[in-house]
Write a protein that holds these residues in place. Sequence first.
Motif, PDB file in Angstrom:
ATOM      1  N   ASN A 214       0.852  -1.175   0.000  1.00 13.40           N
ATOM      2  CA  ASN A 214       0.000   0.000   0.000  1.00 13.40           C
ATOM      3  C   ASN A 214       0.893   1.231   0.000  1.00 13.40           C
ATOM      4  O   ASN A 214       1.900   1.277   0.705  1.00 13.40           O
ATOM      5  CB  ASN A 214      -0.882   0.002   1.256  1.00 13.40           C
ATOM      6  N   ILE A 215       0.554   2.200  -0.797  1.00 18.38           N
ATOM      7  CA  ILE A 215       1.333   3.424  -0.775  1.00 18.38           C
ATOM      8  C   ILE A 215       0.404   4.607  -0.587  1.00 18.38           C
ATOM      9  O   ILE A 215      -0.634   4.710  -1.222  1.00 18.38           O
ATOM     10  CB  ILE A 215       2.236   3.556  -2.032  1.00 18.38           C
ATOM     11  N   SER A 216       0.767   5.449   0.359  1.00 16.47           N
ATOM     12  CA  SER A 216      -0.043   6.622   0.653  1.00 16.47           C
ATOM     13  C   SER A 216       0.789   7.858   0.340  1.00 16.47           C
ATOM     14  O   SER A 216       1.768   8.141   1.005  1.00 16.47           O
ATOM     15  CB  SER A 216      -0.459   6.600   2.125  1.00 16.47           C
ATOM     16  N   ASN A 217       0.388   8.545  -0.688  1.00 14.86           N
ATOM     17  CA  ASN A 217       1.205   9.623  -1.232  1.00 14.86           C
ATOM     18  C   ASN A 217       0.315  10.788  -1.632  1.00 14.86           C
ATOM     19  O   ASN A 217       0.272  11.193  -2.777  1.00 14.86           O
ATOM     20  CB  ASN A 217       1.974   9.057  -2.441  1.00 14.86           C
ATOM     21  N   TYR A 218      -0.445  11.297  -0.665  1.00 12.67           N
ATOM     22  CA  TYR A 218      -1.335  12.405  -0.970  1.00 12.67           C
ATOM     23  C   TYR A 218      -0.560  13.711  -1.032  1.00 12.67           C
ATOM     24  O   TYR A 218       0.413  13.896  -0.306  1.00 12.67           O
ATOM     25  CB  TYR A 218      -2.440  12.521   0.082  1.00 12.67           C
ATOM     26  N   ASN A 219      -1.024  14.572  -1.855  1.00 12.70           N
ATOM     27  CA  ASN A 219      -0.482  15.913  -1.941  1.00 12.70           C
ATOM     28  C   ASN A 219      -0.703  16.623  -0.617  1.00 12.70           C
ATOM     29  O   ASN A 219      -1.803  16.611  -0.080  1.00 12.70           O
ATOM     30  CB  ASN A 219      -1.232  16.674  -3.036  1.00 12.70           C
ATOM     31  N   GLY A 220       0.326  17.224  -0.063  1.00 12.24           N
ATOM     32  CA  GLY A 220       0.141  17.990   1.166  1.00 12.24           C
ATOM     33  C   GLY A 220       0.191  17.144   2.426  1.00 12.24           C
ATOM     34  O   GLY A 220       0.202  17.655   3.532  1.00 12.24           O
ATOM     35  N   GLN A 221       0.242  15.823   2.264  1.00 12.43           N
ATOM     36  CA  GLN A 221       0.324  14.930   3.404  1.00 12.43           C
ATOM     37  C   GLN A 221       1.754  14.990   3.932  1.00 12.43           C
ATOM     38  O   GLN A 221       2.700  14.777   3.178  1.00 12.43           O
ATOM     39  CB  GLN A 221      -0.028  13.531   2.908  1.00 12.43           C
ATOM     40  N   VAL A 222       1.915  15.298   5.227  1.00 16.15           N
ATOM     41  CA  VAL A 222       3.259  15.488   5.765  1.00 16.15           C
ATOM     42  C   VAL A 222       4.045  14.185   5.750  1.00 16.15           C
ATOM     43  O   VAL A 222       5.169  14.117   5.294  1.00 16.15           O
ATOM     44  CB  VAL A 222       3.196  16.051   7.198  1.00 16.15           C
ATOM     45  N   GLU A 223       3.395  13.122   6.250  1.00 23.09           N
ATOM     46  CA  GLU A 223       4.098  11.852   6.315  1.00 23.09           C
ATOM     47  C   GLU A 223       3.568  10.909   5.235  1.00 23.09           C
ATOM     48  O   GLU A 223       2.402  10.545   5.231  1.00 23.09           O
ATOM     49  CB  GLU A 223       3.937  11.226   7.694  1.00 23.09           C
ATOM     50  N   LYS A 224       4.412  10.567   4.305  1.00 26.59           N
ATOM     51  CA  LYS A 224       4.011   9.624   3.264  1.00 26.59           C
ATOM     52  C   LYS A 224       4.506   8.255   3.678  1.00 26.59           C
ATOM     53  O   LYS A 224       5.552   8.136   4.311  1.00 26.59           O
ATOM     54  CB  LYS A 224       4.624  10.049   1.941  1.00 26.59           C
ATOM     55  N   TYR A 225       3.750   7.223   3.339  1.00 25.48           N
ATOM     56  CA  TYR A 225       4.209   5.916   3.786  1.00 25.48           C
ATOM     57  C   TYR A 225       3.883   4.790   2.817  1.00 25.48           C
ATOM     58  O   TYR A 225       2.960   4.859   2.027  1.00 25.48           O
ATOM     59  CB  TYR A 225       3.674   5.597   5.185  1.00 25.48           C
ATOM     60  N   VAL A 226       4.734   3.781   2.900  1.00 22.91           N
ATOM     61  CA  VAL A 226       4.577   2.574   2.087  1.00 22.91           C
ATOM     62  C   VAL A 226       4.483   1.408   3.053  1.00 22.91           C
ATOM     63  O   VAL A 226       5.337   1.244   3.923  1.00 22.91           O
ATOM     64  CB  VAL A 226       5.791   2.367   1.162  1.00 22.91           C
ATOM     65  N   THR A 227       3.436   0.614   2.938  1.00 25.88           N
ATOM     66  CA  THR A 227       3.250  -0.512   3.836  1.00 25.88           C
ATOM     67  C   THR A 227       3.309  -1.799   3.036  1.00 25.88           C
ATOM     68  O   THR A 227       2.561  -1.966   2.074  1.00 25.88           O
ATOM     69  CB  THR A 227       1.874  -0.426   4.534  1.00 25.88           C
ATOM     70  N   LEU A 228       4.184  -2.690   3.436  1.00 23.00           N
ATOM     71  CA  LEU A 228       4.323  -3.930   2.680  1.00 23.00           C
ATOM     72  C   LEU A 228       3.487  -5.048   3.297  1.00 23.00           C
ATOM     73  O   LEU A 228       3.557  -5.317   4.492  1.00 23.00           O
ATOM     74  CB  LEU A 228       5.794  -4.365   2.630  1.00 23.00           C
ATOM     75  N   VAL A 229       2.695  -5.701   2.476  1.00 28.19           N
ATOM     76  CA  VAL A 229       1.858  -6.800   2.942  1.00 28.19           C
ATOM     77  C   VAL A 229       2.531  -8.135   2.642  1.00 28.19           C
ATOM     78  O   VAL A 229       2.579  -9.032   3.479  1.00 28.19           O
ATOM     79  CB  VAL A 229       0.464  -6.741   2.274  1.00 28.19           C
ATOM     80  N   GLU A 230       3.051  -8.264   1.436  1.00 28.30           N
ATOM     81  CA  GLU A 230       3.602  -9.546   0.996  1.00 28.30           C
ATOM     82  C   GLU A 230       4.766  -9.285   0.052  1.00 28.30           C
ATOM     83  O   GLU A 230       4.750  -8.300  -0.689  1.00 28.30           O
ATOM     84  CB  GLU A 230       2.504 -10.284   0.230  1.00 28.30           C
ATOM     85  N   LEU A 267      -3.004  -4.841   7.996  1.00 30.73           N
ATOM     86  CA  LEU A 267      -4.465  -4.783   7.864  1.00 30.73           C
ATOM     87  C   LEU A 267      -5.009  -3.375   8.108  1.00 30.73           C
ATOM     88  O   LEU A 267      -5.938  -2.924   7.442  1.00 30.73           O
ATOM     89  CB  LEU A 267      -5.108  -5.713   8.893  1.00 30.73           C
ATOM     90  N   LEU A 268      -4.386  -2.704   9.076  1.00 31.28           N
ATOM     91  CA  LEU A 268      -4.850  -1.366   9.427  1.00 31.28           C
ATOM     92  C   LEU A 268      -4.705  -0.402   8.251  1.00 31.28           C
ATOM     93  O   LEU A 268      -5.430   0.570   8.134  1.00 31.28           O
ATOM     94  CB  LEU A 268      -4.066  -0.814  10.620  1.00 31.28           C
ATOM     95  N   TYR A 269      -3.726  -0.688   7.394  1.00 32.25           N
ATOM     96  CA  TYR A 269      -3.434   0.256   6.320  1.00 32.25           C
ATOM     97  C   TYR A 269      -4.013  -0.171   4.974  1.00 32.25           C
ATOM     98  O   TYR A 269      -3.873   0.534   3.989  1.00 32.25           O
ATOM     99  CB  TYR A 269      -1.915   0.460   6.223  1.00 32.25           C
ATOM    100  N   THR A 270      -4.599  -1.347   4.929  1.00 30.61           N
ATOM    101  CA  THR A 270      -5.169  -1.800   3.659  1.00 30.61           C
ATOM    102  C   THR A 270      -6.675  -2.015   3.757  1.00 30.61           C
ATOM    103  O   THR A 270      -7.320  -2.312   2.773  1.00 30.61           O
ATOM    104  CB  THR A 270      -4.517  -3.122   3.211  1.00 30.61           C
ATOM    105  N   SER A 271      -7.212  -1.867   4.982  1.00 36.49           N
ATOM    106  CA  SER A 271      -8.639  -2.156   5.163  1.00 36.49           C
ATOM    107  C   SER A 271      -9.516  -1.213   4.342  1.00 36.49           C
ATOM    108  O   SER A 271     -10.661  -1.525   4.058  1.00 36.49           O
ATOM    109  CB  SER A 271      -9.012  -2.063   6.636  1.00 36.49           C
TER     110      SER A 271
END
Lengths: 347, 183
Positions: A214-230, A267-271
């Motif tokens: 999962n990748i969260s890369n919103y414009n203006g979002q201070v903390e961007k993050y990549v969460t690996l599931v598999e 799970l918290l980041y892909t739900s």
Amino acid sequence: MKLNKDIQELIAKLNQNSDMKSELNELYKIDQNKAWRKIEKTNKKRFSLGRRISVLVATSAAAIGFLYFGILEKPQNIVITNKIERIAYDKSYIMTSKGEKIEFETDSVKTGLVQYEKGHKFVKCVAEQQQGGIISYNTIVVPKGETLKVELCDGTLVWLNSDSQLIYPSTFKKDSREVELLGEGYFEVVSNAKIPFVVKGDDLNVNVTGTKFNISNYNGQVEKYVTLVEGVVDVEIDNSRNKLIPAEQFRYNTVTKVVTKVNVNPLLYTSWTKDKIFLKDTSLEDIAVIIDRWFNIKVECSNNAIAQELFTGEIYRYDLPEDIMNFITKAANLKWETKGKGSVVIY
Amino acid sequence: MINYNLYKDMFKNYYRTLVVFAVSRYGVSSDEAEDIVQDIFIKIWNKSEHIEASKVKSLLYTSVRNGAIDLLRAKKRHGAFEFGSVEDSISSNETMETTMIDFEYEIERSEKIRSIYVAIESLPKRCKEIFKKIYFEEKDYYAVALEMGLSVNTVKVQMFRAYTKLRNMLLLIILFFIIYYYL
């Protein structure tokens, strides 16, 4: 040092009385700090929607028999007093390289480019014939309030969260599969060791061969993050590469430029792909961002203390926003009211 | 109305006692007892503004009783009920009245132990540590001195302080307790 008589007596009593001693001993065996941590955790504000609350009340009432004291109230039917007037939002669409805008949802779409069945929220991209080696790019736009599942021409699945864009080539190059993401997406990449898959964000690139992340890369979002599931991913940032293993999250703070890696429950980041968002000590400020994206409703907090209130619970996409507002404000002992179209204020 | 500090004190003063109360009186396992008591504290916090501080003691004990009985009933329904529990005496031919008297008596007994526990807990940190080693672990002064890197005399002085403080706090209670409950 002289022990006076009653102290000697006390010592004698304390020592002779083995029942009392063993009972006191039992007390000390109990891990009080652990219990306290657990209680404190639960006591942090919780909210949850009606059906879940009533289940909770019903089971605990049966198990604990607490009704004697009126400590637990019966589940209350929340009366909706405020109705939020919603702003009609756009439908997801695709902007082709030729500047053509095709809206999904309104009709089934079946062009040379994409296939879309009405009402399915699932888009299948078709590889285009390259014309003279020129690669053209298409953009899929998912506005606030919408989500979309996309199958790229190599079979890779991408779930796009609200307020996101995916830019992809009409055909992948021979040596790499590159797409660009603004916003949040969950990828299930079809494995192909020879042709790596790259997701480009504005600050970071994610290089993979075949994996789920999962990748969260919103414009203006201070903390961007990549969460690996598999699988394995390689997060590239300023020419440094960071390998992640499953259940690891890579965080990049766009302000301080600090990079961190933490272990998380993926799970918290892909739900959100299953129309559900878990909140865990999430500030109202952050919840407001989620509500804005999912429901296209602006939530304002009347002061900063309110904005920093923490909540634990879950939000469903199909929840009524009024219900969410009611539960949040009830949990934190606050109030809310509408403030013009598509906007509420919590005070 | 219960504020955070009061709530925290309440927890410190009652948690362990209530768990042991549930185990010894109702025969639930200590894990079950901990769950019951934790639930009670969580509910109290949710309703903290409606609870009078003066009624906390009876509220806690009665809640533990209700929690334990409900758990035992649920187990019985599921066929996992073991004999020999206090629940049997409550549901059998004993009248409600004798059960209540019994309950009051048990509370009083539990409260005595609790007052000793609270008194020990209120000792200064090092004093408490030494007291616990000598009283509960039954070590001698020399062993404790060696373990804690203190002189034997320091240990003795600390023990003396512990006893003096305890006596001041609960001499009457202990004497009363011993006479009434164990003699």
